[in-house]
Motif scaffolding. Structure first.
Motif, short mmCIF file in Angstrom:
data_model
loop_
_atom_site.label_atom_id
_atom_site.label_comp_id
_atom_site.label_asym_id
_atom_site.label_seq_id
_atom_site.Cartn_x
_atom_site.Cartn_y
_atom_site.Cartn_z
N LEU A 11 0.84 -1.34 -0.08
CA LEU A 11 -0.01 0.11 -0.02
C LEU A 11 0.70 1.26 0.05
CD1 LEU A 11 -2.69 1.54 0.23
CD2 LEU A 11 -2.57 1.37 2.61
N LYS A 12 2.02 1.28 1.07
CA LYS A 12 2.88 2.53 0.87
C LYS A 12 3.48 2.57 -0.43
CE LYS A 12 4.95 2.56 4.68
NZ LYS A 12 6.01 2.19 5.74
N GLN A 13 3.91 1.53 -1.27
CA GLN A 13 4.53 1.48 -2.33
C GLN A 13 3.55 2.11 -3.48
OE1 GLN A 13 8.10 0.98 -2.80
NE2 GLN A 13 7.26 1.95 -4.84
N VAL A 36 -5.12 6.09 6.40
CA VAL A 36 -3.95 5.70 5.75
C VAL A 36 -2.67 5.48 6.58
CG1 VAL A 36 -2.43 6.34 3.73
CG2 VAL A 36 -4.80 7.03 3.78
N ALA A 37 -2.44 6.24 7.44
CA ALA A 37 -1.30 5.96 8.43
C ALA A 37 -1.36 4.72 9.19
CB ALA A 37 -1.03 7.40 9.20
N ARG A 38 -2.67 4.49 9.57
CA ARG A 38 -2.78 3.25 10.32
C ARG A 38 -2.49 2.04 9.64
NH1 ARG A 38 -7.11 0.62 10.52
NH2 ARG A 38 -8.38 2.15 9.85
N VAL A 49 -10.37 -4.37 4.67
CA VAL A 49 -10.55 -4.75 3.40
C VAL A 49 -11.01 -3.68 2.36
CG1 VAL A 49 -10.99 -6.51 1.66
CG2 VAL A 49 -10.12 -7.37 3.86
N SER A 50 -11.98 -3.28 2.83
CA SER A 50 -12.96 -2.35 2.01
C SER A 50 -12.16 -0.99 1.88
CB SER A 50 -14.30 -1.97 2.75
OG SER A 50 -14.21 -1.52 3.85
N ALA A 51 -11.61 -0.60 2.92
CA ALA A 51 -10.88 0.54 3.00
C ALA A 51 -9.36 0.35 1.97
CB ALA A 51 -10.21 0.89 4.52
N LEU A 52 -8.79 -0.71 2.15
CA LEU A 52 -7.78 -0.97 1.53
C LEU A 52 -7.99 -1.10 0.04
CD1 LEU A 52 -4.69 -2.20 0.92
CD2 LEU A 52 -5.63 -4.47 1.20
N VAL A 53 -9.13 -1.70 -0.59
CA VAL A 53 -9.59 -1.61 -1.95
C VAL A 53 -9.76 -0.21 -2.40
CG1 VAL A 53 -11.60 -2.23 -3.65
CG2 VAL A 53 -10.68 -3.99 -1.87
N ARG A 54 -10.32 0.59 -1.48
CA ARG A 54 -10.65 2.00 -1.70
C ARG A 54 -9.41 2.90 -2.01
NH1 ARG A 54 -15.01 3.68 2.40
NH2 ARG A 54 -14.30 5.70 2.16
N LEU A 55 -8.46 2.61 -1.14
CA LEU A 55 -7.08 3.21 -1.21
C LEU A 55 -6.19 2.86 -2.48
CD1 LEU A 55 -5.99 3.01 2.66
CD2 LEU A 55 -6.67 5.16 1.26
#
Length: 86
Positions: A11-13, A36-38, A49-55
């Motif tokens: 995610l960071k990359q 995002v930081a968390r 997972v839902s936040a990961l997909v959106r990000l």
């Protein structure tokens, strides 16, 4: 299999590859900068997972399943089967 630490690093990359700050990515994804930081630091030891997909989508990436040891995604295999090539 990737660990949550690996996913956080990916995610960071992805954010870095998109040349976005945490704030800019959060704004695009409709989440807070602290989310995002968390997720990038695994501050709570897990991630949504839902936040990961959106990000990832906000950074221009898709989340796809890939069978371990293979380059093709599950989506690739299904498309091949539908077109009669698989």
């Amino acid at each position: 299999m990737s660990s949550l630490y690996d996913v956080a690093e990916m995610l960071k990359q992805a954010r870095s590859d998109a040349n976005l700050s945490q704030e800019a990515l959060a704004s695009r994804a409709g989440v807070s900068r602290s989310t995002v930081a968390r997720m990038e630091t695994l501050a709570k030891g897990d991630m949504s997972v839902s936040a990961l997909v959106r990000l990832l989508e906000a950074a221009g990436f898709d989340l796809k399943l890939v069978k371990a040891g293979h380059e093709r995604t599950v989506e690739d295999i299904l498309n091949e089967q539908r077109s009669g090539r698989g």
